[in-house]
Design an enzyme around this catalytic site. Sequence first.
Site, mmCIF file in Angstrom:
data_model
loop_
_atom_site.group_PDB
_atom_site.id
_atom_site.type_symbol
_atom_site.label_atom_id
_atom_site.label_comp_id
_atom_site.label_asym_id
_atom_site.label_seq_id
_atom_site.Cartn_x
_atom_site.Cartn_y
_atom_site.Cartn_z
ATOM 1 N N GLU A 51 39.001 32.540 59.701
ATOM 2 C CA GLU A 51 39.988 31.690 58.821
ATOM 3 C C GLU A 51 40.202 30.090 59.184
ATOM 4 O O GLU A 51 40.113 29.900 60.420
ATOM 5 C CB GLU A 51 41.262 32.463 58.766
ATOM 6 C CG GLU A 51 42.389 31.365 57.875
ATOM 7 C CD GLU A 51 43.776 31.999 57.866
ATOM 8 O OE1 GLU A 51 44.310 31.931 56.608
ATOM 9 O OE2 GLU A 51 43.989 32.483 58.902
ATOM 10 N N ARG A 77 60.004 47.767 24.132
ATOM 11 C CA ARG A 77 60.174 48.336 25.456
ATOM 12 C C ARG A 77 59.746 47.154 26.376
ATOM 13 O O ARG A 77 60.116 47.217 27.584
ATOM 14 C CB ARG A 77 59.609 49.461 25.606
ATOM 15 C CG ARG A 77 59.806 50.603 24.796
ATOM 16 C CD ARG A 77 59.029 51.856 24.804
ATOM 17 N NE ARG A 77 57.763 51.330 24.495
ATOM 18 C CZ ARG A 77 56.429 52.302 24.757
ATOM 19 N NH1 ARG A 77 56.732 53.358 25.397
ATOM 20 N NH2 ARG A 77 55.252 51.614 24.304
ATOM 21 N N GLN A 96 40.100 44.197 49.299
ATOM 22 C CA GLN A 96 41.499 44.031 49.764
ATOM 23 C C GLN A 96 42.243 43.431 48.656
ATOM 24 O O GLN A 96 41.737 42.700 47.658
ATOM 25 C CB GLN A 96 41.715 43.170 50.962
ATOM 26 C CG GLN A 96 41.198 43.941 52.332
ATOM 27 C CD GLN A 96 41.393 42.756 53.357
ATOM 28 O OE1 GLN A 96 41.619 41.595 53.191
ATOM 29 N NE2 GLN A 96 41.589 43.268 54.634
ATOM 30 N N LYS A 145 38.053 35.444 45.231
ATOM 31 C CA LYS A 145 39.295 35.655 45.116
ATOM 32 C C LYS A 145 39.757 35.866 43.454
ATOM 33 O O LYS A 145 39.258 34.878 42.950
ATOM 34 C CB LYS A 145 40.356 34.719 45.594
ATOM 35 C CG LYS A 145 40.333 34.394 47.192
ATOM 36 C CD LYS A 145 41.173 33.531 47.706
ATOM 37 C CE LYS A 145 41.330 33.671 49.217
ATOM 38 N NZ LYS A 145 42.395 32.655 49.748
ATOM 39 N N LYS A 189 50.713 26.414 60.881
ATOM 40 C CA LYS A 189 49.432 26.445 60.746
ATOM 41 C C LYS A 189 49.043 25.294 59.833
ATOM 42 O O LYS A 189 47.791 24.809 60.126
ATOM 43 C CB LYS A 189 49.119 27.862 60.611
ATOM 44 C CG LYS A 189 47.456 27.962 60.478
ATOM 45 C CD LYS A 189 46.990 29.642 60.091
ATOM 46 C CE LYS A 189 47.437 29.844 58.746
ATOM 47 N NZ LYS A 189 46.737 31.299 58.232
ATOM 48 N N ASP A 190 49.300 25.410 58.784
ATOM 49 C CA ASP A 190 49.001 24.729 57.651
ATOM 50 C C ASP A 190 48.969 22.983 57.779
ATOM 51 O O ASP A 190 48.233 22.189 57.297
ATOM 52 C CB ASP A 190 49.439 24.968 56.294
ATOM 53 C CG ASP A 190 49.011 26.095 55.729
ATOM 54 O OD1 ASP A 190 47.802 26.798 56.122
ATOM 55 O OD2 ASP A 190 49.443 26.773 54.731
ATOM 56 N N ARG A 230 50.969 26.560 50.425
ATOM 57 C CA ARG A 230 50.421 27.610 51.184
ATOM 58 C C ARG A 230 48.906 27.314 50.964
ATOM 59 O O ARG A 230 48.212 27.326 50.075
ATOM 60 C CB ARG A 230 50.590 29.205 50.696
ATOM 61 C CG ARG A 230 52.123 29.476 50.997
ATOM 62 C CD ARG A 230 52.096 30.966 50.784
ATOM 63 N NE ARG A 230 53.587 31.518 50.873
ATOM 64 C CZ ARG A 230 54.125 31.978 51.732
ATOM 65 N NH1 ARG A 230 53.124 32.056 52.789
ATOM 66 N NH2 ARG A 230 55.370 32.323 51.698
ATOM 67 N N HIS A 237 41.363 27.582 49.202
ATOM 68 C CA HIS A 237 42.495 27.828 47.995
ATOM 69 C C HIS A 237 43.471 27.736 48.717
ATOM 70 O O HIS A 237 44.044 27.893 49.822
ATOM 71 C CB HIS A 237 41.885 29.479 47.754
ATOM 72 C CG HIS A 237 43.154 29.997 46.673
ATOM 73 N ND1 HIS A 237 44.166 30.541 47.349
ATOM 74 C CD2 HIS A 237 43.350 29.635 45.401
ATOM 75 C CE1 HIS A 237 45.089 31.068 46.317
ATOM 76 N NE2 HIS A 237 44.670 30.531 45.223
ATOM 77 N N TYR A 247 46.547 38.795 44.770
ATOM 78 C CA TYR A 247 44.981 38.234 44.653
ATOM 79 C C TYR A 247 44.257 39.348 45.235
ATOM 80 O O TYR A 247 44.571 40.117 46.476
ATOM 81 C CB TYR A 247 44.849 36.919 44.990
ATOM 82 C CG TYR A 247 44.985 36.734 46.721
ATOM 83 C CD1 TYR A 247 44.215 36.886 47.683
ATOM 84 C CD2 TYR A 247 46.517 36.604 47.139
ATOM 85 C CE1 TYR A 247 44.534 36.549 49.028
ATOM 86 C CE2 TYR A 247 46.830 36.405 48.257
ATOM 87 C CZ TYR A 247 45.841 36.264 49.222
ATOM 88 O OH TYR A 247 46.009 35.894 50.608
#
Length: 184
Positions: free
Chosen positions: A143, A23, A46, A72, A167-168, A59, A119, A132
Amino acid sequence: MEIKERKLKGVFEITLKPHLDSRGFFMRTFDEAIFKGNGLNRNWVQENHSRSEEKGIIRGLHFQLPPFTETKMVRCINGEVLDVFVDLRKDSDTFGQWDSIELSAENKKMVFIPRGFAHGFFTLTDISEVVYKVDNYYSQENERGLLWNDANIGINWPIEDPILSAKDEKNMTLEQFVDQYKYL
Protein backbone atom coordinates in the site's frame (compact mmCIF):
# COMPACT_ATOMS: atom_id res chain seq x y z
CA MET A 1 -28.50 1.20 -14.43
CA GLU A 2 -26.77 3.73 -16.68
CA ILE A 3 -23.04 3.29 -17.35
CA LYS A 4 -20.90 5.93 -19.06
CA GLU A 5 -17.16 6.36 -19.41
CA ARG A 6 -15.50 9.35 -17.76
CA LYS A 7 -12.66 11.46 -19.20
CA LEU A 8 -9.95 9.06 -17.93
CA LYS A 9 -10.08 5.88 -20.00
CA GLY A 10 -11.40 2.91 -18.07
CA VAL A 11 -13.20 4.94 -15.37
CA PHE A 12 -16.99 4.64 -15.49
CA GLU A 13 -19.77 6.56 -13.79
CA ILE A 14 -22.65 4.27 -12.90
CA THR A 15 -26.04 5.78 -12.10
CA LEU A 16 -28.36 3.44 -10.26
CA LYS A 17 -32.07 3.47 -11.01
CA PRO A 18 -34.19 2.83 -7.91
CA HIS A 19 -37.77 1.55 -8.16
CA LEU A 20 -39.77 3.79 -5.83
CA ASP A 21 -43.05 3.18 -4.06
CA SER A 22 -44.75 4.34 -0.87
CA ARG A 23 -42.47 2.11 1.25
CA GLY A 24 -39.19 3.47 -0.12
CA PHE A 25 -37.12 1.97 -2.94
CA PHE A 26 -35.45 -1.13 -4.30
CA MET A 27 -32.42 -0.96 -6.59
CA ARG A 28 -29.89 -3.33 -8.03
CA THR A 29 -26.33 -2.21 -7.31
CA PHE A 30 -24.59 -5.00 -9.19
CA ASP A 31 -25.66 -7.23 -12.05
CA GLU A 32 -22.99 -9.50 -13.51
CA ALA A 33 -24.67 -9.66 -16.93
CA ILE A 34 -24.93 -5.85 -17.25
CA PHE A 35 -21.35 -5.34 -16.09
CA LYS A 36 -20.06 -8.08 -18.38
CA GLY A 37 -21.97 -6.55 -21.30
CA ASN A 38 -20.14 -3.27 -20.66
CA GLY A 39 -16.71 -4.91 -20.29
CA LEU A 40 -16.66 -4.23 -16.53
CA ASN A 41 -17.04 -7.69 -15.05
CA ARG A 42 -14.56 -8.44 -12.29
CA ASN A 43 -14.13 -11.11 -9.70
CA TRP A 44 -14.80 -8.99 -6.61
CA VAL A 45 -12.86 -10.52 -3.69
CA GLN A 46 -13.41 -7.98 -0.90
CA GLU A 47 -15.95 -5.34 0.04
CA ASN A 48 -15.00 -2.53 2.41
CA HIS A 49 -17.09 -0.03 4.37
CA SER A 50 -15.64 3.30 5.54
CA ARG A 51 -17.42 5.72 7.88
CA SER A 52 -16.22 9.29 8.43
CA GLU A 53 -17.66 11.31 11.31
CA GLU A 54 -16.87 14.85 10.13
CA LYS A 55 -17.10 17.08 7.09
CA GLY A 56 -13.66 18.05 5.78
CA ILE A 57 -11.84 14.69 5.95
CA ILE A 58 -9.65 13.51 3.08
CA ARG A 59 -8.93 9.80 2.93
CA GLY A 60 -6.26 8.97 0.37
CA LEU A 61 -4.96 9.08 -2.22
CA HIS A 62 -4.29 5.35 -1.79
CA PHE A 63 -3.09 2.68 -4.22
CA GLN A 64 -1.46 -0.74 -4.22
CA LEU A 65 1.75 -1.64 -6.04
CA PRO A 66 1.74 -4.52 -8.57
CA PRO A 67 0.84 -7.32 -8.37
CA PHE A 68 -1.68 -6.07 -5.78
CA THR A 69 -3.24 -3.25 -7.84
CA GLU A 70 -7.02 -3.12 -7.48
CA THR A 71 -10.07 -2.25 -9.48
CA LYS A 72 -12.53 -0.44 -7.20
CA MET A 73 -16.26 0.10 -7.46
CA VAL A 74 -17.17 2.86 -5.01
CA ARG A 75 -20.55 4.01 -3.69
CA CYS A 76 -21.58 6.44 -0.94
CA ILE A 77 -24.49 5.01 1.05
CA ASN A 78 -24.82 7.77 3.66
CA GLY A 79 -23.96 11.45 3.29
CA GLU A 80 -21.90 12.81 0.41
CA VAL A 81 -18.27 12.64 -0.73
CA LEU A 82 -16.15 14.02 -3.52
CA ASP A 83 -14.48 10.91 -4.91
CA VAL A 84 -11.10 11.56 -6.58
CA PHE A 85 -8.87 9.32 -8.69
CA VAL A 86 -5.45 9.83 -10.30
CA ASP A 87 -4.15 7.83 -13.28
CA LEU A 88 -0.88 6.05 -12.42
CA ARG A 89 -0.83 3.68 -15.40
CA LYS A 90 2.68 3.82 -16.83
CA ASP A 91 1.74 3.81 -20.52
CA SER A 92 -1.48 5.83 -20.23
CA ASP A 93 -2.00 9.02 -22.25
CA THR A 94 -3.54 10.51 -19.09
CA PHE A 95 -0.79 9.49 -16.64
CA GLY A 96 -0.79 11.88 -13.66
CA GLN A 97 -4.19 13.36 -14.50
CA TRP A 98 -7.12 13.33 -12.10
CA ASP A 99 -10.88 13.41 -12.19
CA SER A 100 -13.59 13.48 -9.54
CA ILE A 101 -17.25 12.73 -9.05
CA GLU A 102 -19.70 13.55 -6.28
CA LEU A 103 -21.14 10.39 -4.78
CA SER A 104 -24.04 10.53 -2.36
CA ALA A 105 -26.83 8.49 -0.87
CA GLU A 106 -29.16 10.86 -2.70
CA ASN A 107 -27.70 10.78 -6.24
CA LYS A 108 -27.17 6.99 -6.14
CA LYS A 109 -24.05 7.07 -8.32
CA MET A 110 -21.09 4.74 -8.22
CA VAL A 111 -17.69 4.97 -9.84
CA PHE A 112 -15.74 2.08 -11.37
CA ILE A 113 -11.98 2.75 -11.15
CA PRO A 114 -9.64 0.31 -12.93
CA ARG A 115 -6.33 -0.99 -11.66
CA GLY A 116 -3.48 1.51 -11.79
CA PHE A 117 -5.19 4.48 -10.13
CA ALA A 118 -4.69 6.24 -6.82
CA HIS A 119 -8.01 6.84 -5.08
CA GLY A 120 -9.35 8.97 -2.28
CA PHE A 121 -12.34 10.98 -1.18
CA PHE A 122 -13.30 14.16 0.63
CA THR A 123 -16.26 14.18 3.02
CA LEU A 124 -18.85 16.83 2.12
CA THR A 125 -21.14 16.02 5.07
CA ASP A 126 -20.61 15.31 8.77
CA ILE A 127 -21.47 11.63 8.45
CA SER A 128 -20.31 9.90 5.28
CA GLU A 129 -20.24 6.18 4.61
CA VAL A 130 -18.55 4.69 1.57
CA VAL A 131 -18.79 1.07 0.46
CA TYR A 132 -16.47 -0.28 -2.20
CA LYS A 133 -15.70 -3.58 -3.84
CA VAL A 134 -12.16 -4.53 -4.89
CA ASP A 135 -10.90 -7.24 -7.22
CA ASN A 136 -7.64 -7.98 -5.40
CA TYR A 137 -6.66 -8.72 -1.83
CA TYR A 138 -5.24 -5.96 0.36
CA SER A 139 -1.49 -6.06 0.92
CA GLN A 140 -0.23 -3.75 3.67
CA GLU A 141 3.36 -4.08 2.38
CA ASN A 142 2.28 -2.85 -1.06
CA GLU A 143 0.00 0.00 0.00
CA ARG A 144 1.20 3.49 -0.93
CA GLY A 145 -0.31 6.94 -1.20
CA LEU A 146 -0.01 10.20 -3.09
CA LEU A 147 0.00 13.53 -1.27
CA TRP A 148 -3.46 15.08 -1.43
CA ASN A 149 -2.21 18.57 -2.32
CA ASP A 150 0.64 17.76 -4.73
CA ALA A 151 0.88 20.81 -7.03
CA ASN A 152 2.03 18.59 -9.93
CA ILE A 153 -1.33 16.81 -9.84
CA GLY A 154 -3.34 19.95 -9.06
CA ILE A 155 -6.51 18.47 -7.61
CA ASN A 156 -9.13 21.13 -7.00
CA TRP A 157 -10.18 20.15 -3.47
CA PRO A 158 -12.92 22.26 -1.85
CA ILE A 159 -10.78 22.79 1.28
CA GLU A 160 -7.35 24.17 2.18
CA ASP A 161 -6.85 22.53 5.57
CA PRO A 162 -8.47 19.07 5.61
CA ILE A 163 -8.54 16.51 8.39
CA LEU A 164 -5.95 13.84 7.50
CA SER A 165 -4.64 10.67 9.09
CA ALA A 166 -1.01 10.66 10.22
CA LYS A 167 -0.31 8.18 7.42
CA ASP A 168 -1.88 10.36 4.71
CA GLU A 169 0.08 13.43 5.86
CA LYS A 170 3.25 11.54 4.84
CA ASN A 171 2.17 10.36 1.39
CA MET A 172 4.54 10.88 -1.55
CA THR A 173 4.34 13.34 -4.41
CA LEU A 174 3.81 12.21 -7.98
CA GLU A 175 7.45 13.10 -8.70
CA GLN A 176 8.62 10.89 -5.82
CA PHE A 177 6.40 8.09 -7.11
CA VAL A 178 7.91 8.37 -10.60
CA ASP A 179 11.47 8.49 -9.23
CA GLN A 180 10.98 5.61 -6.82
CA TYR A 181 9.12 3.30 -9.18
CA LYS A 182 10.70 4.38 -12.50
CA TYR A 183 7.38 5.12 -14.14
CA LEU A 184 8.70 7.58 -16.75
